[in-house]
Motif scaffolding. Structure first.
Motif, PDB file in Angstrom:
ATOM      1  N   ASP A  32      14.325 -40.743  44.245  1.00  0.00           N
ATOM      2  CA  ASP A  32      13.757 -39.564  43.588  1.00  0.00           C
ATOM      3  C   ASP A  32      14.158 -39.512  42.116  1.00  0.00           C
ATOM      4  N   ASP A  89      15.999 -34.018  38.417  1.00  0.00           N
ATOM      5  CA  ASP A  89      16.709 -34.255  39.689  1.00  0.00           C
ATOM      6  C   ASP A  89      18.231 -34.190  39.550  1.00  0.00           C
ATOM      7  N   HIS A 115      15.322 -29.737  42.054  1.00  0.00           N
ATOM      8  CA  HIS A 115      15.070 -29.063  43.333  1.00  0.00           C
ATOM      9  C   HIS A 115      16.357 -28.824  44.133  1.00  0.00           C
ATOM     10  N   HIS A 116      17.529 -29.009  43.483  1.00  0.00           N
ATOM     11  CA  HIS A 116      18.794 -28.779  44.198  1.00  0.00           C
ATOM     12  C   HIS A 116      19.146 -27.292  44.208  1.00  0.00           C
ATOM     13  N   ALA A 135      12.236 -33.906  43.486  1.00  0.00           N
ATOM     14  CA  ALA A 135      11.865 -33.653  42.091  1.00  0.00           C
ATOM     15  C   ALA A 135      10.468 -34.209  41.847  1.00  0.00           C
ATOM     16  N   ASP A 165      13.302 -39.161  49.273  1.00  0.00           N
ATOM     17  CA  ASP A 165      14.096 -37.940  49.458  1.00  0.00           C
ATOM     18  C   ASP A 165      13.840 -37.279  50.813  1.00  0.00           C
ATOM     19  N   HIS A 298      21.480 -30.630  49.027  1.00  0.00           N
ATOM     20  CA  HIS A 298      20.529 -29.805  49.769  1.00  0.00           C
ATOM     21  C   HIS A 298      21.131 -29.483  51.136  1.00  0.00           C
TER      22      HIS A 298
HETATM   23 MN   LIG Z   1      15.930 -35.426  44.608  1.00  0.00          MN
END
Ligand SMILES: [Mn+2]
Length: 335
Positions: A32, A89, A115-116, A135, A165, A298
């Protein structure tokens, strides 16, 4: 899915107002990181911008098939004269490694696309979508906002990060929106079977040999399963720390809800550190433990790097994972 359109627009207009743009992703880059970095490069090129793509570490061998991978520079070649830094990312500034230099770059606008759920909002514009599985999925929406078509090299790069991912659309955050984004990338010409074969279904023999060394010492207790890999074990099969990609396989154990791998290595200053990777079955969450220990990630997949001896770090972290597991079971959402 409800997107944070306000911050998406903020990032899109920062891009529109810039020409020389430094794009960066995180240290120890995964699919990613590379997919979103190269994808950003393709988006910017189709807008007539001049992107510079930089990473602290080299592009991993298994991702060099991606279009544009040869143009990624190392930290030593990063200049100081950019209109915008676009960070992909990465959940905190240290994740950019030595590409980002406070002295040279602090005055440059910094757009964060991540996106974390653990993102520390360190940019001047922060577009963070914890509801996105990759991401690369976010870059599908960014391309839409900038009217860039999802075709050719861009589609290939973005599908790669989405596939890796989500471990091939299998993680608990694989939503219908992820599938829809992937479908559009496939319609744009990206080959799902080819990308899967190049990434998830491809590993060097040294990795399998390393599994053979570490799996006999696998432990399972209170819903947590884990293995450790010492520097001597890595050296015995000529493997790098990044070779032990076992956490996702361990969590498939019926008897476990959380998995962990602990890998010993020396950091850049020669100090011994332990790389910790965690995975959780759907309904369980390992991001809290990772964040508490200075890492990130995540709910289904996270990690951290800690100084110290392999055994002592392992027992300290396993205790935290067991406590988190017990608390999550007690919360009652699990069988
Ligand atoms: Mn990622």
């Amino acid at each position: 899915m409800k997107l944070d359109t306000e911050n998406l627009k903020r990032v899109a207009s920062a891009i529109e107002g810039a020409d020389n743009i430094l794009c960066v992703s995180h240290v120890a880059p995964d699919g990613d990181a590379i997919g979103s970095l190269l994808g950003a490069g393709w988006i910017l090129r189709s807008l007539g911008k001049t992107p510079t793509l930089a990473l602290h570490d080299p592009v991993p061998e298994g991702l060099r098939f991606l279009p544009g991978a040869g143009q990624v520079i190392g930290p030593q070649d990063v200049g100081a004269d950019y209109d915008l830094i676009l960070c992909l990312d990465a959940s905190s500034p240290d994740r950019m490694g030595k590409v980002y230099r406070e002295a040279d770059h602090a005055h440059i606008p910094l757009a964060v696309v991540d996106h974390h759920v653990t993102n520390t909002l360190f940019g001047t514009a922060n577009w963070v979508e914890p509801g996105c599985a990759a991401a690369c999925q976010m870059l599908v929406y960014l391309a839409d906002a900038l009217a860039v078509p999802l075709t050719g090299p861009l589609a290939e790069c973005l599908l790669t990060g989405t596939v890796t991912d989500t471990l091939g659309f299998r993680t608990s955050n694989t939503s219908a929106d992820v599938m829809e984004a992937a479908m559009r990338l496939m319609r744009g010409g990206a080959s799902l079977p080819e990308i899967t074969a190049q990434t998830l279904n491809r590993r060097p023999v040294r990795e399998l040999k390393l599994w053979g060394l570490v799996l006999p010492n696998m432990q399972l207790s209170d819903g947590v399963i884990w293995v450790t890999a010492s520097r001597a074990q890595l050296a015995a099969v000529g493997a790098e720390p990044a070779d032990l990609r076992l956490a996702s396989i361990l969590v498939s154990a019926v008897e476990a809800n959380i998995s962990a791998t602990f890998i010993e290595r020396l950091d850049e200053d020669g100090e011994q550190v332990v790389e910790c990777s965690f995975r959780a079955k759907p309904g369980f969450d390992v991001s809290g433990v990772a964040f508490e220990l200075g890492g990130g990630g995540h709910p289904p997949a996270s990690g951290c790097t800690l100084p110290g001896e392999l055994e002592e770090v392992t027992s300290m972290v396993v205790a935290k994972l067991k406590a988190a597991h017990a608390a999550q079971v007690a919360a009652g959402k699990h069988p």
